[in-house]
Motif scaffolding. Structure first.
Motif: not given
Length: 440
Positions: A181-210
């Motif tokens: 999931e969360v990739g391949g969706f479009s973002l309209t840019v100047p010139g009526d063209r679309r960037m399609y964002l393909i996810e190749t990375a994601e941040k790590g998760i640290a849910w912490m209890r203090l």
């Protein structure tokens, strides 16, 4: 001889129906097994797959927490296999906050509305519609494809992808690449063209209890070791801290290409300059320039005039690929000696190269439907089941293709109210996904 489809009208109709029907199955996941579970949705998926001759298996890691896995034999089973995965659970939704029933699956204003419409029952529906059409026509993929419809992604995948990877790794034997999931969706840019964002990375998760400990006592006394004060001060330090910008290779590649599309000069000393150009998506992209720490919960005491013996807080931390040690060194320095941390959930960051035959297949599939498409890699600020499959050595990508209207706040749909997906976007996604499978 292979049968080649000309257009996919049946699959394009089916994807809308399947998306609606999946949304109508409440798979809310509060993270503590108190929700309805994914079993009903899993059985629905099994029915859709069995209708076209497949024999999927259901794996229940905990009562009601069900995932579905099936392997489709390709034309050349000697090749490495491809994993397509989606999750069946959704975050909870309060009906009174929504314009329409969050579990109604209604069509209005050209969209399918409901919880999960973009996260991610849309992609589940695309996968099912495309596979059903291909198998009816006798069109096998070029190589083995494993389909996985998973439980518990919205709570870290403990009872879904993580459990399957640990308990049944044989299901994914031969899979060297994974698409979710969360990739391949479009973002309209100047010139009526679309960037399609393909996810190749994601941040790590640290849910912490203090946690801080102190001396319990009467609220009228002097208490220099007040646990509430210690936790509150630590939370304040964490919440106010701004980490320095660190450009990972994926984030830099995205910003360079985005700046080019918007006609803005890329300045590595001021990479935030082009964020103002990309609208609401800037929040998601901006969060991938640095580590983040966001306090989310505080808990202490039971009466105003009683100083509690301990106090706790929870913090949502996200760290960049390649900088996990740096992140925790800073966290521990900010916490100080009087507050200890433990993990509520911890998972690694992932990153892969934006290159190779699979990436070429994604790009070609997009440009076949949108000739002006500008595919670009990007880093997701959140996390997906890719984290589990990366542990098996797979290269993981986010590619759930959608052509979106320029005015739609797509990133705001995730976990937001009035979540919805354009009908035309679903139809587009079916065509792209089908072409992608042919080329993969």
């Amino acid at each position: 001889m292979r049968v080649v489809a000309v257009g996919l009208p049946e699959a394009e109709d089916e994807v809308v129906r399947i998306c609606q029907e999946l949304i109508r199955i409440d798979t809310s996941n509060p993270g503590d097994h108190s929700g309805p579970g994914e079993r009903e949705a899993a059985e629905y998926v099994v029915g859709q797959l069995e209708e076209v001759g497949l024999r999927p298996r259901v794996f229940e890691s905990h009562p009601g927490r069900a995932s579905v896995v099936v392997r489709i034999e390709g034309e050349d089973p000697s090749r490495d296999a491809l994993l397509l995965h989606g999750h069946l659970d959704v975050v909870p939704a309060r009906a009174e906050d929504w314009t329409r029933d969050p579990f109604g699956g209604e069509i209005a204003d050209g969209c399918v509305w409901g919880r999960g419409a973009v996260d991610m029952k849309d992609m589940d529906a695309m996968m099912l519609a495309v596979v059903r059409r291909r198998l009816r026509e006798g069109r096998r993929p070029p190589r083995d494809v494993v389909l996985a419809f998973l439980a518990d992604e919205e709570a870290g995948g403990t009872w879904g992808a993580q459990w399957l990877v640990k308990e049944h790794p044989e299901l994914f034997e031969g899979c060297t690449e994974a698409v979710g999931e969360v990739g391949g969706f479009s973002l309209t840019v100047p010139g009526d063209r679309r960037m399609y964002l393909i996810e190749t990375a994601e941040k790590g998760i640290a849910w912490m209890r203090l946690t801080a400990d102190g001396t319990a006592g009467h609220g009228s006394m002097v208490h220099p070791d007040n646990a509430v004060t210690a936790v509150a001060e630590a939370v304040g330090r964490l919440g106010r801290h701004e980490f320095p910008i660190r450009l990972t290779k994926t984030v830099r590649a995205f910003l360079e290409r985005a700046c080019l599309a918007y006609g803005v000069e890329f300045d590595p000393e001021n990479p935030e300059r082009c964020l103002a150009e990309i609208g609401p998506l800037a929040r998601m992209i901006g969060a991938t320039l640095r580590h983040t720490l966001n306090p989310t919960r505080l808990d202490a005491g039971y009466k105003t005039n009683v100083i509690p013996q301990s106090a706790t807080a929870q913090v949502d931390g996200r760290f960049l690929p390649g900088y996990e040690d740096d992140f925790f060194a800073t966290v521990d320095e900010l916490l100080g000696p009087d507050v200890r941390r433990e993990f509520v959930h911890h998972d690694h960051a992932v990153e892969t190269e934006y290159e190779g035959a699979l990436v070429a297949a994604m790009e070609a599939a997009l440009t076949s439907e949108d000739p002006g498409a500008l595919p670009v890699p990007y880093c997701l600020s959140g996390g997906t089941d890719a984290k589990a499959f990366a542990r098996l050595g797979m290269r993981c990508y986010g590619f759930a293709p959608l052509r979106l209207p320029a005015e739609l706040d797509f990133s705001g749909m995730f976990h937001g109210v009035d979540e919805r997906v354009p009908v035309d976007g679903l139809r587009f996604g079916v065509r792209v996904l089908d072409t992608f499978l042919d080329r993969s």
